[in-house]
Design an enzyme around this catalytic site. Structure first.
Site, PDB file in Angstrom:
ATOM      1  N   ASP A  53     -26.035 -15.499 -35.039  1.00 28.81           N
ATOM      2  CA  ASP A  53     -27.228 -14.668 -35.099  1.00 28.81           C
ATOM      3  C   ASP A  53     -27.280 -13.815 -33.834  1.00 28.81           C
ATOM      4  O   ASP A  53     -27.102 -14.334 -32.732  1.00 28.81           O
ATOM      5  CB  ASP A  53     -28.469 -15.577 -35.192  1.00 28.81           C
ATOM      6  CG  ASP A  53     -29.688 -14.793 -35.640  1.00 28.81           C
ATOM      7  OD1 ASP A  53     -29.936 -13.700 -35.087  1.00 28.81           O
ATOM      8  OD2 ASP A  53     -30.389 -15.268 -36.553  1.00 28.81           O
ATOM      9  N   TYR A 138     -39.052  -0.409 -37.845  1.00 28.65           N
ATOM     10  CA  TYR A 138     -37.586  -0.298 -37.891  1.00 28.65           C
ATOM     11  C   TYR A 138     -37.129   0.935 -37.097  1.00 28.65           C
ATOM     12  O   TYR A 138     -36.219   0.858 -36.257  1.00 28.65           O
ATOM     13  CB  TYR A 138     -37.173  -0.212 -39.360  1.00 28.65           C
ATOM     14  CG  TYR A 138     -35.766   0.253 -39.619  1.00 28.65           C
ATOM     15  CD1 TYR A 138     -34.668  -0.519 -39.268  1.00 28.65           C
ATOM     16  CD2 TYR A 138     -35.530   1.493 -40.251  1.00 28.65           C
ATOM     17  CE1 TYR A 138     -33.370  -0.080 -39.525  1.00 28.65           C
ATOM     18  CE2 TYR A 138     -34.254   1.930 -40.518  1.00 28.65           C
ATOM     19  CZ  TYR A 138     -33.178   1.146 -40.149  1.00 28.65           C
ATOM     20  OH  TYR A 138     -31.893   1.573 -40.406  1.00 28.65           O
TER      21      TYR A 138
HETATM   22  P1  NAI Z   1     -26.701  -3.937 -44.294  1.00 23.32           P
HETATM   23  O1  NAI Z   1     -28.066  -4.502 -44.366  1.00 23.32           O
HETATM   24  O2  NAI Z   1     -25.908  -3.845 -45.554  1.00 23.32           O
HETATM   25  O3  NAI Z   1     -25.846  -4.721 -43.206  1.00 23.32           O
HETATM   26  C1  NAI Z   1     -26.404  -5.244 -42.037  1.00 23.32           C
HETATM   27  C2  NAI Z   1     -25.713  -6.556 -41.736  1.00 23.32           C
HETATM   28  O4  NAI Z   1     -26.282  -7.080 -40.529  1.00 23.32           O
HETATM   29  C3  NAI Z   1     -25.906  -7.614 -42.835  1.00 23.32           C
HETATM   30  O5  NAI Z   1     -24.648  -8.120 -43.257  1.00 23.32           O
HETATM   31  C4  NAI Z   1     -26.743  -8.698 -42.158  1.00 23.32           C
HETATM   32  O6  NAI Z   1     -26.415 -10.015 -42.582  1.00 23.32           O
HETATM   33  C5  NAI Z   1     -26.419  -8.483 -40.689  1.00 23.32           C
HETATM   34  N1  NAI Z   1     -27.519  -8.964 -39.837  1.00 23.32           N
HETATM   35  C6  NAI Z   1     -28.850  -8.681 -39.951  1.00 23.32           C
HETATM   36  N2  NAI Z   1     -29.555  -9.344 -39.030  1.00 23.32           N
HETATM   37  C7  NAI Z   1     -28.660 -10.062 -38.316  1.00 23.32           C
HETATM   38  C8  NAI Z   1     -28.789 -10.968 -37.226  1.00 23.32           C
HETATM   39  N3  NAI Z   1     -29.982 -11.264 -36.697  1.00 23.32           N
HETATM   40  N4  NAI Z   1     -27.660 -11.538 -36.741  1.00 23.32           N
HETATM   41  C9  NAI Z   1     -26.444 -11.253 -37.270  1.00 23.32           C
HETATM   42  N5  NAI Z   1     -26.258 -10.411 -38.301  1.00 23.32           N
HETATM   43  C10 NAI Z   1     -27.358  -9.814 -38.810  1.00 23.32           C
HETATM   44  O7  NAI Z   1     -26.852  -2.470 -43.621  1.00 23.32           O
HETATM   45  P2  NAI Z   1     -25.827  -1.267 -43.636  1.00 23.32           P
HETATM   46  O8  NAI Z   1     -26.236  -0.304 -44.683  1.00 23.32           O
HETATM   47  O9  NAI Z   1     -24.443  -1.777 -43.615  1.00 23.32           O
HETATM   48  O10 NAI Z   1     -26.166  -0.568 -42.233  1.00 23.32           O
HETATM   49  C11 NAI Z   1     -25.472  -0.918 -41.036  1.00 23.32           C
HETATM   50  C12 NAI Z   1     -26.265  -0.364 -39.843  1.00 23.32           C
HETATM   51  O11 NAI Z   1     -26.408   1.045 -39.977  1.00 23.32           O
HETATM   52  C13 NAI Z   1     -27.681  -0.951 -39.738  1.00 23.32           C
HETATM   53  O12 NAI Z   1     -27.986  -1.151 -38.366  1.00 23.32           O
HETATM   54  C14 NAI Z   1     -28.570   0.145 -40.302  1.00 23.32           C
HETATM   55  O13 NAI Z   1     -29.850   0.145 -39.699  1.00 23.32           O
HETATM   56  C15 NAI Z   1     -27.772   1.399 -39.928  1.00 23.32           C
HETATM   57  N6  NAI Z   1     -28.047   2.490 -40.866  1.00 23.32           N
HETATM   58  C16 NAI Z   1     -27.508   2.481 -42.137  1.00 23.32           C
HETATM   59  C17 NAI Z   1     -27.777   3.528 -43.016  1.00 23.32           C
HETATM   60  C18 NAI Z   1     -27.154   3.588 -44.370  1.00 23.32           C
HETATM   61  O14 NAI Z   1     -27.397   4.594 -45.067  1.00 23.32           O
HETATM   62  N7  NAI Z   1     -26.374   2.606 -44.821  1.00 23.32           N
HETATM   63  C19 NAI Z   1     -28.683   4.627 -42.632  1.00 23.32           C
HETATM   64  C20 NAI Z   1     -29.202   4.522 -41.290  1.00 23.32           C
HETATM   65  C21 NAI Z   1     -28.881   3.489 -40.453  1.00 23.32           C
HETATM   66  C1  15L Z   2     -31.692   3.740 -43.271  1.00 26.51           C
HETATM   67  O1  15L Z   2     -31.932   3.634 -42.074  1.00 26.51           O
HETATM   68  C2  15L Z   2     -31.300   2.559 -44.081  1.00 26.51           C
HETATM   69  O2  15L Z   2     -30.452   1.682 -43.357  1.00 26.51           O
HETATM   70  C3  15L Z   2     -30.622   2.924 -45.393  1.00 26.51           C
HETATM   71  O3  15L Z   2     -30.644   1.773 -46.250  1.00 26.51           O
HETATM   72  C4  15L Z   2     -31.346   4.087 -46.074  1.00 26.51           C
HETATM   73  O4  15L Z   2     -32.665   3.716 -46.406  1.00 26.51           O
HETATM   74  C5  15L Z   2     -31.363   5.268 -45.115  1.00 26.51           C
HETATM   75  O5  15L Z   2     -31.958   4.921 -43.878  1.00 26.51           O
HETATM   76  C6  15L Z   2     -32.086   6.503 -45.678  1.00 26.51           C
HETATM   77  O6  15L Z   2     -32.952   7.049 -45.007  1.00 26.51           O
HETATM   78  O7  15L Z   2     -31.719   6.929 -46.794  1.00 26.51           O
END
Ligand code: NAI
Ligand code: 15L
Length: 271
Positions: A53, A138
């Protein structure tokens, strides 16, 4: 030929973007350390798995040992309870930075978000110098992350790239994403540039494809050499067929952060 780095740490490796990067990061390193709080499927021979974590400082210190660069995708990725934002994004990110500082990691590349500037109106095109206008707890946590990134660069010379990712998915799935979408191919390319650029200091870059509709200007990150190749426009017809045009006053079209700006406080009781 030997690879550029010995070891890269990828956090959030079980998540959506973590999975995308597990396939591309091995080009840069002999060993990819993959970490998440959840199980990580099918680790390959070049991967070391760490399940922990981010809120655990001892685990973060150990995880950042003998690492050249960190790609930090772990954390609460949408609005959630204050407790989860606090533990995963505020305490968690601090723990990662402290681990990097104490272990002499050179650079950290991480997923900030468009929700750090979500309250800018769509009619205003902004660059990396825009003042924070977060739309959720967030989004506030991402501004905190960007402040940490600047502080660790100014004080400890630990480099960072804060990527204000728009909407990084296989395809754009609503009309807002015609402007905010980033393809997986462009995302991988941007991460590659962040890893190979000789000097980044603390750079803020918007994570978006070369969409016709634009909300953000990446001129201030031109030194990264990011050249997106995809464009959400090719999905316009498909996206527009999915839902009727909403009023121009709908939050979806009013602000950069879209629907996040219209969400009630997450911890309020649902009426
Ligand atoms: P996701 O939710 O699919 O992956 C995040 C991962 O972080 C998950 O596997 C989760 O288990 C892990 N996690 C969460 N809390 C944790 C903790 N306390 N300790 C250890 N692991 C933890 O999100 P995604 O889409 O892969 O996004 C990755 C990053 O990019 C995030 O920080 C998100 O905020 C950022 N982001 C993503 C966007 C998107 O469009 N996918 C848009 C804007 C930002
Ligand atoms: C984010 O920050 C989230 O991680 C992603 O799941 C989408 O909601 C994205 O922004 C968005 O604005 O489309």
């Amino acid at each position: 030929m030997s690879k550029r780095y010995h070891r890269i740490l990828l956090t959030g490796a079980a998540g959506n973007l973590g999975q995308v990067l597990r396939a591309s990061l091995p080009v840069h390193c002999e060993c990819l350390r993959v970490s998440d709080k959840d199980d990580i499927s099918n680790p390959s021979a070049h991967e070391e798995t760490v399940i922990c974590d981010l809120a655990d400082p001892v685990a973060c210190l150990a995880m950042t040992k003998n690492v050249d660069m960190v790609v930090h995708m772990g954390g609460q990725s949408i609005e959630g309870t204050w407790e989860s934002v606090l533990n995963s994004n505020i305490i968690g990110f601090y723990n990662i930075y402290e681990g990097c500082r104490k272990n002499g990691v050179r650079r950290l590349i991480w997923g900030s978000s468009n929700h750090a500037i979500g309250y800018y109106p769509r009619t205003e095109i902004i660059d990396a110098s825009a003042a924070p206008r977060p739309d959720t707890n967030y989004g506030v946590s991402k501004i905190y992350g960007e402040a940490l990134a600047q502080y660790y660069w100014d004080k400890y010379h630990l480099e960072s790239v804060s990527i204000r990712i728009g909407s990084c998915f296989e395809e754009p799935s609503d009309r807002r994403m015609l402007a905010t979408w980033m393809s997986f191919r462009d995302f991988r390319h941007l991460i590659d540039r962040c890893l190979i650029s000789p000097r980044v200091g603390h750079t803020i870059v918007y994570g978006m494809s070369d969409n016709d509709e634009k909300l953000w200007d990446n001129t201030m990150a031109a030194h990264l050499g990011y050249r997106p190749r995809d464009n959400a426009e090719i999905y316009r017809e498909k996206v527009e067929a999915l839902s009727a045009q909403k009023s121009i006053d709908d939050a979806m079209f009013k602000f950069h952060g879209g629907g996040f700006t219209a969400q009630p406080h997450f911890d309020d009781p649902v009426s």
